[in-house]
Design an enzyme around this catalytic site. Sequence first.
Site, mmCIF file in Angstrom:
data_model
loop_
_atom_site.group_PDB
_atom_site.id
_atom_site.type_symbol
_atom_site.label_atom_id
_atom_site.label_comp_id
_atom_site.label_asym_id
_atom_site.label_seq_id
_atom_site.Cartn_x
_atom_site.Cartn_y
_atom_site.Cartn_z
ATOM 1 N N GLU A 1 0.826 -1.219 0.000
ATOM 2 C CA GLU A 1 0.000 0.000 0.000
ATOM 3 C C GLU A 1 0.860 1.268 0.000
ATOM 4 O OE1 GLU A 1 -3.728 2.200 2.304
ATOM 5 O OE2 GLU A 1 -2.639 0.609 3.339
ATOM 6 N N LYS B 1 -2.744 -2.139 -2.955
ATOM 7 C CA LYS B 1 -3.763 -1.222 -2.438
ATOM 8 C C LYS B 1 -3.330 0.189 -2.812
ATOM 9 C CE LYS B 1 -6.529 0.140 1.539
ATOM 10 N NZ LYS B 1 -7.113 -0.252 2.820
#
Length: 300
Positions: free
Chosen positions: A181, A218
Amino acid sequence: MNKFVGNEQQFQKIKTQPGFIAALDQSGGSTPTALHGYGVEKDAWSSDEEMFALVHQMRSRVITSPSFTGERILGAILFENTMDREIEGQPTADYLWSVKNVVPFLKVDKGLAEEQSGVRMMKPMPQLDSLLQRAVAKNIFGAKMRSVIAHADAAGIQAIVDQQFEIASQIIAAGLVPIVEPEVDIHCPDKAEAEALLKKGLAAQLDQLPEGQFVMLKLTLPNQDDFYADFVQHPRVLKVVALSGGYARDEANAILQRNHGVIASFSRALLEGLSAQQTDAEFDAMLGASIQSIFEASKT
């Protein structure tokens, strides 16, 4: 070759079924904000332990709601404190999978370092290997770590990507699937340029992953629709998920719908409108409507 050794049923659910990831992983620094949004103010607790007990009550209410099931929700990301607690007499991860058919993930980073070169790297994680071992023992499927890009600084973004994949290799070695992420701040003044630099760095790392190793990405909802389409199709990417990044739910859903094959992994946008003061019927209706709207946006 380090083949994926986790739960194959969970792997196939994430890979093939429609739905989205519920991000229920606010940690120490962001917990008061999450509780405030839920209508619980700071005078309701006098210690960290009391605060985490309150946030576990909130998360338990979400997870045990009739609206929260594996029909529309693929997985849920937990904070370490939540993993270590129970819901209705079962460890949280076991409850999620055995009762709700929702795949459990764990947030493993320890927060963000100060900004340098336009980015905020992850703080050191000296206990990561032992945490990953505990996660495996608790039947966790994957592990997430977040860093933040504030400016389109090529060196800073390369450093973020390198750090993310260094930690990802540790997670893969433990038998878990990493969620990489590297968030691009939605207020980044040169967001499109930052996203182009990030995409280039991620592509290079993904192409180096050996066969049998998988990551999830992500990513911030991009300025350009379908910007991450290549990653959706990449053989080493199990799923591309999007964070809401501060966008309100309706706006986040609208952008997500235009990014085909990308699903939501929303936190604030999922919990928007929920309150400790609501009756269970009101709470379940609000959560159900939120889940349905995010589910629909994730199906494109």
